[in-house]
Every structure is written in C-alpha cells, then in structure tokens.
Scaffold this motif. Structure first.
Motif, short mmCIF file in Angstrom:
data_model
loop_
_atom_site.label_atom_id
_atom_site.label_comp_id
_atom_site.label_asym_id
_atom_site.label_seq_id
_atom_site.Cartn_x
_atom_site.Cartn_y
_atom_site.Cartn_z
N GLU A 287 -11.34 3.70 -0.72
CA GLU A 287 -11.07 5.06 -1.20
C GLU A 287 -10.77 5.08 -2.70
O GLU A 287 -11.03 6.07 -3.38
CB GLU A 287 -9.91 5.68 -0.43
N ASN B 53 -6.35 -6.24 7.57
CA ASN B 53 -5.54 -5.04 7.41
C ASN B 53 -6.47 -3.87 7.09
O ASN B 53 -6.82 -3.63 5.93
CB ASN B 53 -4.50 -5.23 6.31
N ASP B 54 -6.87 -3.14 8.13
CA ASP B 54 -7.82 -2.04 7.96
C ASP B 54 -7.28 -0.92 7.08
O ASP B 54 -8.04 -0.29 6.33
CB ASP B 54 -8.25 -1.48 9.31
N GLU B 55 -5.99 -0.64 7.14
CA GLU B 55 -5.43 0.43 6.31
C GLU B 55 -5.55 0.07 4.83
O GLU B 55 -5.90 0.92 4.01
CB GLU B 55 -3.98 0.71 6.70
N ASN B 56 -5.27 -1.19 4.49
CA ASN B 56 -5.42 -1.61 3.10
C ASN B 56 -6.89 -1.58 2.69
O ASN B 56 -7.22 -1.13 1.59
CB ASN B 56 -4.85 -3.01 2.89
N ASN C 177 -9.25 0.32 3.84
CA ASN C 177 -9.65 1.71 3.65
C ASN C 177 -9.17 2.26 2.32
O ASN C 177 -9.91 2.96 1.62
CB ASN C 177 -9.13 2.58 4.80
N GLN C 178 -7.93 1.97 1.95
CA GLN C 178 -7.44 2.49 0.68
C GLN C 178 -8.17 1.85 -0.50
O GLN C 178 -8.46 2.52 -1.50
CB GLN C 178 -5.93 2.29 0.52
N ARG D 233 0.84 -1.21 0.00
CA ARG D 233 0.00 0.00 0.00
C ARG D 233 0.86 1.24 0.00
O ARG D 233 0.62 2.18 -0.77
CB ARG D 233 -0.93 -0.02 1.22
#
Length: 75
Positions: A46, A37-40, A42-43, A3
């Motif tokens: 997005e 993996n919450d960051e992945n 979210n992206q 990411r």
C-alpha cells in the motif's frame, strides 16, 4: 508493533535514498517485517514500495540486488 506505530512508511521512503547502504538497510528491514506477516506485507504494498524494489532488481550493486530479490521472493 512496528507497523502499528507507523514505522513502515518511513522505511519505504528510505528505499529511494541516494545512499546505497541506506537502500540496502531499508530493503532488508522491510524483508524482515514482511516475512510471515501478511499485515506488514499489505502495508508495504500500500505504501507503493514494489515499483522501487523492482527497480532495485536492476541495480549493479550486488547487495542491493540481493535485498530486492529476497523481498520479492517472500511468500
């Protein structure tokens, strides 16, 4: 790391490929990246992947349908 290096947007673009194998591979890769993996996740959201993944749920190609379902059921 993937990411951070900017790899998710190109994978999301591949979801709209005219090649079913490319679509399956991209959806599978995104599913793997999103798992726990919450960051992945979210992206991916997005990058507007969800509308395409929802459309893939209606695919007659069972493998594409499976990858879309697998992604959409990740918690």
């Amino acid at each position: 790391m993937f990411r951070v290096e900017g790899g998710i947007p190109p994978l999301v673009e591949l979801l709209e490929s005219s090649d079913a194998k490319v679509q399956r591979a991209a959806a599978g890769a995104l599913r793997t990246l999103a798992f726990k993996n919450d960051e992945n996740k979210n992206q991916i959201v997005e990058c507007n992947a969800l509308p395409t993944l929802v459309l893939m749920l209606h695919s007659e190609d069972a493998a594409i349908h499976y990858e879309a379902v697998s992604f959409c059921t990740i918690s």
